[in-house]
Every structure is written in C-alpha cells, then in structure tokens.
Motif scaffolding. Structure first.
Motif, mmCIF file in Angstrom:
data_model
loop_
_atom_site.group_PDB
_atom_site.id
_atom_site.type_symbol
_atom_site.label_atom_id
_atom_site.label_comp_id
_atom_site.label_asym_id
_atom_site.label_seq_id
_atom_site.Cartn_x
_atom_site.Cartn_y
_atom_site.Cartn_z
ATOM 1 N N THR A 96 0.852 -1.183 0.000
ATOM 2 C CA THR A 96 0.000 0.000 0.000
ATOM 3 C C THR A 96 0.889 1.235 0.000
ATOM 4 O O THR A 96 2.112 1.141 0.130
ATOM 5 C CB THR A 96 -0.912 0.050 1.249
ATOM 6 O OG1 THR A 96 -0.097 0.326 2.402
ATOM 7 C CG2 THR A 96 -1.652 -1.257 1.460
ATOM 8 N N THR A 152 -5.383 8.162 -0.749
ATOM 9 C CA THR A 152 -6.145 6.984 -0.344
ATOM 10 C C THR A 152 -7.578 7.324 0.061
ATOM 11 O O THR A 152 -8.534 7.001 -0.631
ATOM 12 C CB THR A 152 -5.438 6.255 0.817
ATOM 13 O OG1 THR A 152 -5.288 7.157 1.933
ATOM 14 C CG2 THR A 152 -4.059 5.775 0.394
ATOM 15 N N ASP A 170 -10.725 6.828 -2.568
ATOM 16 C CA ASP A 170 -11.303 5.511 -2.303
ATOM 17 C C ASP A 170 -12.520 5.551 -1.390
ATOM 18 O O ASP A 170 -13.289 4.593 -1.347
ATOM 19 C CB ASP A 170 -10.248 4.580 -1.700
ATOM 20 C CG ASP A 170 -9.103 4.303 -2.663
ATOM 21 O OD1 ASP A 170 -9.343 4.399 -3.885
ATOM 22 O OD2 ASP A 170 -7.991 3.994 -2.211
#
Length: 358
Positions: free
Chosen positions: A193, A218, A222
């Motif tokens: 990640t 992120t 997302d």
C-alpha cells in the motif's frame, strides 16, 4: 457562488432526528446569512432502513462508510430540484481539516519521548480502568471539556500507546479500523500500500503534511469521492468539486503548513476567506463528520438484519473472515461496552454485497 448569482442559490442539508448528530440548525443559519434558497431533509430510521438493502446494488461493491446513507438521501432530495450540484469535498485533505492532523502529532509529542516499555505501561494503566469509569469522568467534565464516550476513546488511545513506534505509525493506526496484526480477513497477507512506501516519508518533512498526502492518495479517492459519486449518480445527479480544480489543488500544495493549521485552528487560510461572508459564531464549532447514529440502530431496529449477516454459520461457510473476532466485536458492541460501528459496518456491507451477488 451566491454573490455571483442573480437569484438565490439552492442549498441542501440533512437533519437527523437524533439531536446528538444533528447540525441542520447551523446550516440553516448560514443559509439565512447568505440568502440561499435552503432545503432541509429530515432523516429518520425509516428513511435509512428503506435504503440499507439497496446499498450493495447502488455502490456495486462492499463500500463501508455509513455516511453513504445521508449522502444518498441529500442527493436524492437535491435531484428533485437540480441536475448539477457543487460539493465541498477535498477541502479537509488539501487545507488541513481533519482532527487527526492535530491529534496525531500532539499525542506523539506527549508520549513519544517515553521509552517504549514505559509507553506500554501507560497504555496498560489506561486499559486497567474500566470503560464505565472513564465514561463517568467524561460526563462529569463541564462545558466544552465534556467528552462523550471517553472510555472508548481512552482505551483506543491505550492500544495505540502499546503498539505505535512513531508519528507515522500513529497516523496509520488512526485510519485503520482493526488493530494491526489482528484484522478480520482470514489468512490475509501484508499487501503493498502507500503506507508501506517510504517515498512520502522521505520526501515530506512535516508529519501533518504527510498525513494530508496519504489522505489525498487513499481516503479521498477511495472513500470520499467514491461515496459522493455513487450516491449522486444513483439518482442521476452530477456533482462538481471546486476544490479539485487543478489551480486550487496546486495552490493548496504550495501553501506552507502554518497557513493550513495555526493556533489550533484547522483550514486557517480558508477560514480567513469565509469570515468575510459568515460571522465566526456560526462556524466556530468542533469539526463533525457526516455521521448518523448507525451504532445505535445496530443495537435496535437494525439488530436482526445485522445478526443475520453476522451469523456464525454464515461467516464460517463463506470463509472470508475470522468469525470469532467479528462475533466478539459484535457482542461487545451490543453490550454498549464499545462502539465498534465502523468496524462492523464494513463487514456488514461486504456480507450484504456478497449476498446480493447470489
């Protein structure tokens, strides 16, 4: 926007029947100040209940942010009046609005200088005091010092003191629902990640700015952008996000940290602009997310729905989750000892999505 319009701009907000989650009064006052044509949508359990079964199809993936419910409802209401709406998303990531940008570095400054064994001892000491006693202390504090669910927050802090090894590690724990090393997914390996990539850590010197970069890469695409886009397009409403205009985006990342976080104020630069239009007393409040009382609903009207999805036999047969860990979290949540809403909602949304796939 209102200053450049010849007629009142339409604005929309969601109000909740549960007063602890309701910010509609503040939105109404701001709308009155700006002279917009304001519409307030009241959300009840019935509204949410009718939407919950549709979520797996609406999002077409196991999307685990429960604010998807009020987001969809406000988009639904707005679509009756307009076809395109503006959203304020991305302001927090670009200009330093989330509480973790304050509390992450601050907590590490308080405890980071302690040797690791001593931090463990502090964490164990906090853990040794039952949640109920911490809650009593939080209620006893008066005025702005009053803290709701202090016990839950204290025990979460204790866990972090027992496991973190730096301010970046603390940030990762703040954005991770399940403790590192004991997640609910069966036999899950350590996946690559952005958090495993040292590029950002090496390139960005300020901890607060590193958090903003990680959130921009992120959490923003997302969670936030996905949530709003699916909620809006599910009712054929198009959304535009002015903060993500490339010129605004570039400007935000050129600003020094002191223009984003200053004197315990978040989004400092944006506030200076806002004060030209809205009195301070209307906006000087602690930051609150777009939350709804899903945790209370899971203990009440949504309990049977959740119990069915978290059935031990179903979890075992599906084979995706550590059923013992999830069942333990569910029992703790039902008892009121802990508020595991966010942990459980992500699992529930996966289970509901999996069932919708047949």
């Amino acid at each position: 926007m209102q200053a450049q319009s010849s007629r009142p701009v339409r604005t929309f907000t969601v109000g909740f029947d549960e007063s602890g989650f309701d910010e509609a009064d503040y939105a109404r006052k701001v709308a009155e100040r700006l002279g917009t044509q304001h519409e307030e949508i009241r959300v009840s359990f019935g509204d949410a209940m009718s939407l919950v079964p549709q979520l797996p199809v609406l999002y077409d993936e196991p999307f685990g942010d429960s604010s998807q419910i009020p987001t969809h409802l406000v988009c639904q209401a707005a679509r009756r009046q307009v076809t395109v709406a503006l959203s304020g998303d991305a302001g927090d990531e670009l200009f330093g609005g989330y509480n973790r940008y304050f509390w992450g570095p601050r907590i590490w400054n308080w405890f980071g200088w302690l040797p690791t064994p001593l931090r463990w001892c502090v964490g164990a000491g906090i853990h040794s005091i039952p949640v109920i006693y911490w809650d009593g202390l939080g209620k006893a504090l008066g005025g702005k010092a009053r803290v709701s669910r202090l016990g839950d927050k204290a025990h979460r802090l204790a866990h972090r003191l027992e496991t973190i090894n730096g301010v970046d590690d603390l940030y990762r724990s703040l954005v991770t629902e399940w403790p590192s090393g004991s997640g609910p997914v069966s036999e899950a390996g350590r996946l690559p990640t952005y958090f495993n990539d040292t590029t950002i850590s090496n390139a960005v010197s300020e901890a607060e700015h590193r958090m903003m970069v990680w959130d921009t890469l992120t959490y923003l695409p997302d969670d936030i952008l996905t949530k709003v886009d699916r909620a809006a397009m599910g009712v054929s409403l198009e959304t535009r996000i002015p903060f993500l205009d490339h010129r605004v985006f570039r400007l935000a990342w050129r600003l020094p940290l002191r223009m984003k976080i200053r004197d315990n104020e978040s989004k400092w630069a944006l506030r200076q602009v806002l004060y030209r239009y809205v009195p301070r007393e209307l906006i000087e409040r602690p930051k609150a997310g777009f939350a709804i009382p899903v945790g209370e609903w899971l203990r009440g009207p949504l309990r049977d729905w959740a119990e069915d999805l978290l059935d031990e036999g179903r979890l075992k047969s599906d084979g995706y989750f550590n059923f013992a860990l999830i069942r333990a979290a569910w029992e703790q949540h039902l008892s009121g000892q802990y508020d595991w809403t966010t942990r459980l909602w992500s699992v529930l949304m996966f289970q509901a999505w999996l069932r919708s796939r047949g």
